[in-house]
Design a protein around this motif. Structure first.
Motif, short mmCIF file in Angstrom:
data_model
loop_
_atom_site.label_atom_id
_atom_site.label_comp_id
_atom_site.label_asym_id
_atom_site.label_seq_id
_atom_site.Cartn_x
_atom_site.Cartn_y
_atom_site.Cartn_z
N ILE A 19 -4.92 -4.00 -4.01
CA ILE A 19 -4.45 -2.86 -3.23
C ILE A 19 -5.46 -1.73 -3.27
N GLN A 20 -6.04 -1.48 -4.44
CA GLN A 20 -7.05 -0.42 -4.56
C GLN A 20 -8.28 -0.73 -3.72
N SER A 21 -8.70 -1.98 -3.72
CA SER A 21 -9.86 -2.38 -2.92
C SER A 21 -9.57 -2.24 -1.44
N SER A 22 -8.36 -2.63 -1.04
CA SER A 22 -7.97 -2.54 0.37
C SER A 22 -7.90 -1.09 0.82
N THR A 23 -7.36 -0.23 -0.02
CA THR A 23 -7.25 1.20 0.32
C THR A 23 -8.62 1.84 0.41
N SER A 43 0.83 -1.21 0.00
CA SER A 43 0.00 0.00 0.00
C SER A 43 0.87 1.26 0.00
N ALA A 44 1.93 1.25 0.81
CA ALA A 44 2.82 2.40 0.88
C ALA A 44 3.52 2.63 -0.46
N LEU A 45 3.97 1.54 -1.09
CA LEU A 45 4.64 1.64 -2.38
C LEU A 45 3.70 2.19 -3.44
N TYR A 46 2.47 1.71 -3.44
CA TYR A 46 1.50 2.16 -4.44
C TYR A 46 1.15 3.64 -4.25
N ILE A 47 0.96 4.06 -2.99
CA ILE A 47 0.58 5.44 -2.71
C ILE A 47 1.73 6.40 -2.97
#
Length: 211
Positions: free
Chosen positions: A54-58, A26-30
């Motif tokens: 990751i998008q669903s989790s965020t 999540s941190a890498l994606y953001i």
């Protein structure tokens, strides 16, 4: 490495990811963006979940950010968990890629600079409409935000624990504000934090003369 090894002996659809791996993902994606995330994921097999996960989790996270909203409600809980009531605030702007996106959570269009209210805070959810004509008018007449404004609040403690700051708010801005906006905002942040049992003892920013 343990997660990668465990996944390497499974079919793709059976991959599982530890919570710490998901947090890193999540941190890498953001912070890195979609391209950086895909680059790492493709080159290090069985390491990261796909972007859809990751998008669903965020999106389902309780800490979902609403542009321009100052989340004072969770500040008290965060400081209670850190066992401190003293705080230092920081704010700054950084250049960003200018584009307009639709946020399904708040039914708003993000990417236009938000004007400030009498407290020096951005007016959240201003760009919300179900009219194509209205959206077209915004595109034609309103500027697109060139910068991203971020406000953080840092817990202060005598312990040696490395305590992360809390992200109070983030929003698109054209960096057009005056010193009275800053003073009004600092006063408002102080009062709202005090109501949550948190005492702000100082503010920090860059060397902009308006501060």
């Amino acid at each position: 490495m343990t997660n990668i090894i465990n996944n390497s002996i499974k079919e793709d659809r059976g991959y599982r990811y530890d919570s710490i791996v998901r947090q890193f993902a999540s941190a890498l994606y953001i912070l890195g963006g979609r391209i950086a995330y895909e680059f790492v994921r493709i080159n290090v097999s069985a390491f990261l979940p796909n972007i859809q996960s990751i998008q669903s989790s965020t999106a389902s996270s309780e800490n979902y950010l609403t542009e321009g909203h100052f989340d004072f409600n969770r500040v008290g809980d965060y400081f209670n968990s850190k066992k401190t009531i003293l705080a230092f605030c920081a704010e700054d702007c950084t250049a960003t890629v200018s584009k307009i996106v639709y946020d399904t959570q708040t039914d708003t269009f993000i990417g236009f600079p938000l004007p400030l209210d009498q407290n020096g805070l951005p007016i959240a959810k201003l760009y919300s409409t179900d009219s194509f004509t209205c959206l077209e008018n915004w595109y034609l007449n309103d500027p697109i935000a060139k910068s991203l404004g971020a406000h953080l609040i840092q817990p202060l403690s005598s312990s040696f624990e490395n305590t992360s700051p809390y992200l109070l708010a983030v929003y698109g801005t054209n960096n057009k504000f005056k010193s009275p906006d800053v003073i009004a905002r600092w006063g408002y942040i102080y009062r709202q934090c005090k109501a949550k049992g948190v005492r702000v003892i100082g503010y920090s920013s860059d060397c902009d003369s308006r501060y």
